[in-house]
Design an enzyme around this catalytic site. Structure first.
Site, mmCIF file in Angstrom:
data_model
loop_
_atom_site.group_PDB
_atom_site.id
_atom_site.type_symbol
_atom_site.label_atom_id
_atom_site.label_comp_id
_atom_site.label_asym_id
_atom_site.label_seq_id
_atom_site.Cartn_x
_atom_site.Cartn_y
_atom_site.Cartn_z
ATOM 1 N N SER A 149 8.045 -15.088 -8.864
ATOM 2 C CA SER A 149 7.244 -14.028 -9.491
ATOM 3 C C SER A 149 5.835 -14.081 -8.914
ATOM 4 C CB SER A 149 7.181 -14.271 -11.003
ATOM 5 O OG SER A 149 6.230 -13.436 -11.609
ATOM 6 N N TYR A 162 5.614 -20.116 -18.364
ATOM 7 C CA TYR A 162 6.278 -19.240 -17.381
ATOM 8 C C TYR A 162 5.654 -19.486 -16.002
ATOM 9 C CZ TYR A 162 8.261 -14.981 -15.274
ATOM 10 O OH TYR A 162 8.937 -14.096 -14.462
HETATM 11 P P1 NDP Z 1 16.335 -9.261 -17.212
HETATM 12 O O1 NDP Z 1 15.971 -9.803 -18.556
HETATM 13 O O2 NDP Z 1 16.816 -7.864 -17.110
HETATM 14 O O3 NDP Z 1 17.420 -10.202 -16.511
HETATM 15 C C1 NDP Z 1 17.514 -11.579 -16.740
HETATM 16 C C2 NDP Z 1 18.933 -12.015 -16.414
HETATM 17 O O4 NDP Z 1 19.014 -13.441 -16.565
HETATM 18 C C3 NDP Z 1 19.968 -11.385 -17.323
HETATM 19 O O5 NDP Z 1 21.045 -10.931 -16.543
HETATM 20 C C4 NDP Z 1 20.393 -12.547 -18.203
HETATM 21 O O6 NDP Z 1 21.774 -12.359 -18.550
HETATM 22 C C5 NDP Z 1 20.222 -13.719 -17.244
HETATM 23 N N1 NDP Z 1 20.150 -14.986 -17.950
HETATM 24 C C6 NDP Z 1 19.231 -15.364 -18.871
HETATM 25 N N2 NDP Z 1 19.535 -16.573 -19.361
HETATM 26 C C7 NDP Z 1 20.680 -16.977 -18.722
HETATM 27 C C8 NDP Z 1 21.495 -18.138 -18.806
HETATM 28 N N3 NDP Z 1 21.205 -19.144 -19.649
HETATM 29 N N4 NDP Z 1 22.597 -18.219 -18.034
HETATM 30 C C9 NDP Z 1 22.908 -17.194 -17.197
HETATM 31 N N5 NDP Z 1 22.172 -16.081 -17.069
HETATM 32 C C10 NDP Z 1 21.070 -15.975 -17.833
HETATM 33 O O7 NDP Z 1 15.027 -9.457 -16.326
HETATM 34 P P2 NDP Z 1 14.696 -9.249 -14.761
HETATM 35 O O8 NDP Z 1 15.783 -8.564 -14.059
HETATM 36 O O9 NDP Z 1 13.331 -8.711 -14.711
HETATM 37 O O10 NDP Z 1 14.592 -10.781 -14.298
HETATM 38 C C11 NDP Z 1 15.235 -11.307 -13.157
HETATM 39 C C12 NDP Z 1 14.321 -12.320 -12.505
HETATM 40 O O11 NDP Z 1 13.173 -11.668 -11.991
HETATM 41 C C13 NDP Z 1 13.806 -13.414 -13.443
HETATM 42 O O12 NDP Z 1 13.849 -14.658 -12.773
HETATM 43 C C14 NDP Z 1 12.359 -13.003 -13.687
HETATM 44 O O13 NDP Z 1 11.550 -14.113 -14.008
HETATM 45 C C15 NDP Z 1 12.017 -12.385 -12.344
HETATM 46 N N6 NDP Z 1 10.871 -11.484 -12.337
HETATM 47 C C16 NDP Z 1 10.861 -10.340 -13.070
HETATM 48 C C17 NDP Z 1 9.753 -9.516 -13.071
HETATM 49 C C18 NDP Z 1 9.667 -8.274 -13.906
HETATM 50 O O14 NDP Z 1 8.574 -7.696 -14.015
HETATM 51 N N7 NDP Z 1 10.770 -7.801 -14.504
HETATM 52 C C19 NDP Z 1 8.575 -9.817 -12.245
HETATM 53 C C20 NDP Z 1 8.698 -11.038 -11.500
HETATM 54 C C21 NDP Z 1 9.798 -11.820 -11.548
HETATM 55 P P3 NDP Z 1 22.469 -12.788 -19.933
HETATM 56 O O15 NDP Z 1 21.479 -12.557 -21.023
HETATM 57 O O16 NDP Z 1 23.663 -11.872 -19.995
HETATM 58 O O17 NDP Z 1 22.849 -14.213 -19.749
#
Ligand code: NDP
Length: 253
Positions: A149, A162
């Site tokens: 990020s 975070y």
């Molecule tokens: P979302 O919340 O849409 O996606 C997060 C994903 O992580 C979901 O598919 C969730 O699926 C999965 N997840 C969470 N916990 C677990 C677990 N214990 N086991 C398996 N899967 C898990 O957010 P984003 O798409 O934004 O996030 C994706 C990445 O991008 C993250 O690493 C985030 O930190 C990073 N990011 C996002 C930014 C933003 O502005 N959105 C900016 C910078 C970085 P489920 O709940 O079904 O398990």
């Protein structure tokens, strides 16, 4: 023309929403067989249906990657089904914000468990297969893309833990890159700014209100924008490795 990832197999963690979901679709469009990993089975099943309806190949693997046994089994399931692993996108993540003083320590543990331990467990299980794929005639190279990020580059008040998890991802990524790049496993980190996903929604009302009040980003990135960046990273010629890519909305200063 043959799609650039034809014959390859990719794992995308956190593929049930946001960036992971878009990335799974994009890699499948580029010809990869894509294993989509997350906890929400219903979302993964729908995504697999969609990818298959568009002519791609996908496999839903329900797993909580904070559990090492489940992370190991998820990777093994993919290799059992497809016989190889070429690309790992460590995308699953959680962002729970708020002051350090008086924090809910359980929230810190959940972030460290997903953003760091989960990433490590999946990487550990995947590495032997990626090293093997890098020796293979098909591409002679394999890929790990870790989703960090802007919060892995810049620290802000209320982002403390975070920030810590994502700074850690950056450090680990570069150390691993140096360790295995000469074995032709490319290891890169991608650092998005604001992307329009569910990420913020897991926070309490106070945090969400504070974020909304301070939000001056007119047009955040869409998940597909990050998927494009990931696809770019894993489709470079074998000699070319993107070690770091910082992807910002034009309207985020
Ligand atoms: P979302 O919340 O849409 O996606 C997060 C994903 O992580 C979901 O598919 C969730 O699926 C999965 N997840 C969470 N916990 C677990 C677990 N214990 N086991 C398996 N899967 C898990 O957010 P984003 O798409 O934004 O996030 C994706 C990445 O991008 C993250 O690493 C985030 O930190 C990073 N990011 C996002 C930014 C933003 O502005 N959105 C900016 C910078 C970085 P489920 O709940 O079904 O398990």
């Amino acid at each position: 023309m043959t799609a650039p990832l034809t014959g390859t197999v990719a794992i995308v963690t956190g593929a049930s929403s946001g960036i992971g979901e878009a990335t799974a679709r994009r890699l499948a469009e580029h010809g990869a067989s894509v294993a989509v990993v997350a906890r929400r089975k219903d979302r993964l099943d729908l995504l697999v249906k969609d990818i298959e309806a568009a002519g791609g190949t996908a496999l839903a693997v329900t797993a909580d990657i904070t559990d090492r046994t489940q992370a190991d089994q998820a990777v093994q399931t993919v290799v059992d089904r497809f016989g190889r692993l070429d690309i790992l996108v460590n995308n699953a993540g959680l962002m729970l914000l708020g002051p350090v003083v008086g924090a809910d320590v359980e929230q810190w543990e959940r972030m460290i468990a997903v953003n760091q331990k989960g990433l490590l467990y999946v990487t550990n299980a995947a590495l032997p297969h990626l090293l093997e794929a890098a020796q293979d005639e098909l591409r002679q190279v394999a890929d790990i893309v870790n989703i960090s990020s802007i919060a892995g580059r810049v620290a802000w008040a209320n982002f403390g833990v975070y920030n810590m998890t994502k700074f850690g991802v950056n450090g680990f990524t570069e150390a691993l890159r140096q360790e295995i790049t000469k074995k032709h496993v490319r290891v890169g980190v991608l650092e998005p700014g604001a992307v329009d996903t569910e990420l913020v929604s897991h926070n309490n009302e106070q945090v969400k209100n504070d974020l909304a009040a301070s939000d001056d980003i007119a047009e955040p990135l869409q998940p597909g924008d990050i998927a494009d960046n990931i696809a770019f990273m894993v489709t470079r010629p074998r000699r070319s490795s993107i070690a770091e890519l910082w992807a910002m909305p034009t309207s985020q200063a």
